[in-house]
Design an enzyme around this catalytic site. Structure first.
Site, PDB file in Angstrom:
ATOM      1  N   TYR A 161       0.826  -1.216   0.000  1.00 41.36           N
ATOM      2  CA  TYR A 161       0.000   0.000   0.000  1.00 41.36           C
ATOM      3  C   TYR A 161       0.860   1.266   0.000  1.00 41.36           C
ATOM      4  O   TYR A 161       0.670   2.140  -0.872  1.00 41.36           O
ATOM      5  CB  TYR A 161      -0.960  -0.048   1.194  1.00 41.36           C
ATOM      6  N   LYS A 165       1.160   4.151  -3.039  1.00 41.79           N
ATOM      7  CA  LYS A 165       0.856   5.569  -2.862  1.00 41.79           C
ATOM      8  C   LYS A 165       2.100   6.438  -3.117  1.00 41.79           C
ATOM      9  O   LYS A 165       1.969   7.595  -3.550  1.00 41.79           O
ATOM     10  CB  LYS A 165       0.276   5.815  -1.469  1.00 41.79           C
TER      11      LYS A 165
HETATM   12  P1  NAP Z   1     -13.388   2.733   1.361  1.00 36.64           P
HETATM   13  O1  NAP Z   1     -14.489   3.199   2.243  1.00 36.64           O
HETATM   14  O2  NAP Z   1     -13.016   1.292   1.352  1.00 36.64           O
HETATM   15  O3  NAP Z   1     -13.711   3.218  -0.126  1.00 36.64           O
HETATM   16  C1  NAP Z   1     -12.957   2.812  -1.203  1.00 36.64           C
HETATM   17  C2  NAP Z   1     -13.742   3.090  -2.453  1.00 36.64           C
HETATM   18  O4  NAP Z   1     -12.949   2.674  -3.582  1.00 36.64           O
HETATM   19  C3  NAP Z   1     -15.059   2.298  -2.519  1.00 36.64           C
HETATM   20  O5  NAP Z   1     -16.058   3.096  -3.108  1.00 36.64           O
HETATM   21  C4  NAP Z   1     -14.688   1.128  -3.430  1.00 36.64           C
HETATM   22  O6  NAP Z   1     -15.795   0.589  -4.112  1.00 36.64           O
HETATM   23  C5  NAP Z   1     -13.779   1.871  -4.384  1.00 36.64           C
HETATM   24  N1  NAP Z   1     -13.004   0.965  -5.236  1.00 36.64           N
HETATM   25  C6  NAP Z   1     -12.157  -0.026  -4.875  1.00 36.64           C
HETATM   26  N2  NAP Z   1     -11.690  -0.649  -5.972  1.00 36.64           N
HETATM   27  C7  NAP Z   1     -12.271  -0.038  -7.047  1.00 36.64           C
HETATM   28  C8  NAP Z   1     -12.210  -0.220  -8.436  1.00 36.64           C
HETATM   29  N3  NAP Z   1     -11.473  -1.192  -8.996  1.00 36.64           N
HETATM   30  N4  NAP Z   1     -12.922   0.623  -9.236  1.00 36.64           N
HETATM   31  C9  NAP Z   1     -13.688   1.590  -8.706  1.00 36.64           C
HETATM   32  N5  NAP Z   1     -13.821   1.798  -7.393  1.00 36.64           N
HETATM   33  C10 NAP Z   1     -13.107   0.986  -6.578  1.00 36.64           C
HETATM   34  O7  NAP Z   1     -12.009   3.476   1.697  1.00 36.64           O
HETATM   35  P2  NAP Z   1     -11.655   5.037   1.940  1.00 36.64           P
HETATM   36  O8  NAP Z   1     -10.895   5.073   3.205  1.00 36.64           O
HETATM   37  O9  NAP Z   1     -12.819   5.912   1.735  1.00 36.64           O
HETATM   38  O10 NAP Z   1     -10.568   5.239   0.777  1.00 36.64           O
HETATM   39  C11 NAP Z   1     -10.648   6.265  -0.199  1.00 36.64           C
HETATM   40  C12 NAP Z   1      -9.233   6.661  -0.572  1.00 36.64           C
HETATM   41  O11 NAP Z   1      -8.590   7.266   0.555  1.00 36.64           O
HETATM   42  C13 NAP Z   1      -8.331   5.484  -1.006  1.00 36.64           C
HETATM   43  O12 NAP Z   1      -7.555   5.871  -2.105  1.00 36.64           O
HETATM   44  C14 NAP Z   1      -7.456   5.287   0.226  1.00 36.64           C
HETATM   45  O13 NAP Z   1      -6.223   4.685  -0.099  1.00 36.64           O
HETATM   46  C15 NAP Z   1      -7.293   6.709   0.708  1.00 36.64           C
HETATM   47  N6  NAP Z   1      -6.875   6.854   2.103  1.00 36.64           N
HETATM   48  C16 NAP Z   1      -7.658   6.407   3.114  1.00 36.64           C
HETATM   49  C17 NAP Z   1      -7.226   6.570   4.426  1.00 36.64           C
HETATM   50  C18 NAP Z   1      -8.051   6.087   5.582  1.00 36.64           C
HETATM   51  O14 NAP Z   1      -7.529   6.102   6.721  1.00 36.64           O
HETATM   52  N7  NAP Z   1      -9.284   5.667   5.399  1.00 36.64           N
HETATM   53  C19 NAP Z   1      -6.002   7.206   4.700  1.00 36.64           C
HETATM   54  C20 NAP Z   1      -5.237   7.674   3.650  1.00 36.64           C
HETATM   55  C21 NAP Z   1      -5.683   7.482   2.349  1.00 36.64           C
HETATM   56  P3  NAP Z   1     -16.614  -0.707  -3.575  1.00 36.64           P
HETATM   57  O15 NAP Z   1     -17.624  -0.199  -2.576  1.00 36.64           O
HETATM   58  O16 NAP Z   1     -17.217  -1.253  -4.818  1.00 36.64           O
HETATM   59  O17 NAP Z   1     -15.611  -1.634  -2.940  1.00 36.64           O
END
Ligand code: NAP
Length: 236
Positions: A161, A165
């Site tokens: 991961y 990134k």
């Molecule tokens: P999340 O709730 O798991 O949401 C991830 C989203 O990405 C979901 O809508 C998922 O769709 C979608 N997704 C996954 N694979 C996909 C694909 N092949 N095509 C289209 N959509 C896809 O996670 P989140 O925390 O909101 O993450 C959003 C972003 O923030 C990510 O890039 C993550 O790396 C980044 N981020 C998160 C955190 C944290 O602490 N949460 C910290 C730093 C960065 P489905 O519902 O269909 O699975």
């Protein structure tokens, strides 16, 4: 009128970003790989929905056609992401367990997906008067923090991961240089309770989405090629 596409916006940080940008007056497309989940989210927010799986060329090309027919695109938020090394909030794949398969699965969405979507939407973005791209990165991407003992990023055990990134950060820098008329930045939302980490994150989605929303609204005189958290610029 500003038109914005957010990938993976059916839930989590993408959904909250969509909610805030709809409230700010953007015409927002919820990108969702599952049409049903996407429709539900779009209906709740008063947004549009486009089926979009970032790992699938056919799906992305079809999404370009839908958004072109809808009048074009000004803001692209590359938010869809996976953290394949986690299970129930714990890192279960560290260096000792890492396989090419886990690396490929992670890069397929976080890196190749980002490039696939960027490449496909570049022609539409180039037609915009004020094109903006936000690449949702992570604090774990920072090589400086990963090599600073005492920093939580240094303590983080996963490899795939953060490496994905870090690649997103480099892509951001290179695209920003190649397209000086666009504002293209990477953002770190902070550790946020979403399905990505089994809801173990310490921030709410409202807090996490703040920096994404801010950089999605950056004006033509705003920064480009940067890496930002809500506290300010991060070290690469
Ligand atoms: P999340 O709730 O798991 O949401 C991830 C989203 O990405 C979901 O809508 C998922 O769709 C979608 N997704 C996954 N694979 C996909 C694909 N092949 N095509 C289209 N959509 C896809 O996670 P989140 O925390 O909101 O993450 C959003 C972003 O923030 C990510 O890039 C993550 O790396 C980044 N981020 C998160 C955190 C944290 O602490 N949460 C910290 C730093 C960065 P489905 O519902 O269909 O699975």
């Amino acid at each position: 009128m500003t038109t914005t596409l957010i990938t993976g916006a059916n839930k989590g940080l993408g959904f909250e970003t969509a909610r805030r940008l709809v409230a700010a007056g953007h015409t927002v497309y919820i990108g969702s790989r599952d049409a049903e989940r996407g429709h539900r989210a779009a209906e709740e927010l008063g947004a549009r929905m486009v089926q979009l799986d970032v790992t699938d060329d056919v799906s992305v090309e079809a999404a370009v056609k839908v958004i072109a027919a809808g009048g074009g695109l000004d803001v692209l938020v590359n938010n869809a992401g996976v953290q394949a090394e986690m299970s129930d909030g714990d890192v279960v794949v560290g260096a000792a367990e890492l396989t090419a398969e886990v690396m490929r699965e992670t890069f397929e969405t976080n890196v190749f997906g980002t490039v696939r979507v960027l490449h496909a939407f570049l022609p539409l973005l180039r037609l915009s008067a004020a094109p903006v791209v936000v690449n949702v990165s992570s604090g774990t991407a920072s090589l400086t923090r990963a090599t600073t003992p005492g920093d939580p990023v240094h303590a983080y055990r996963g490899v795939a991961y953060p490496a994905s990134k870090s690649a997103v950060n480099m892509i951001t820098v290179k695209y920003a240089k190649a397209f000086p008329n666009m504002r293209i930045n990477a953002v770190e939302p902070g550790y946020t309770a979403t399905d990505l980490n089994g809801k173990a994150g310490t921030q709410t989605v409202e807090e996490g989405a703040e920096i994404i929303v801010r950089l999605a609204q950056v004006g033509p005189d705003g920064p480009t090629g940067g890496y930002f958290a809500k506290e300010g610029t991060l070290p690469w």
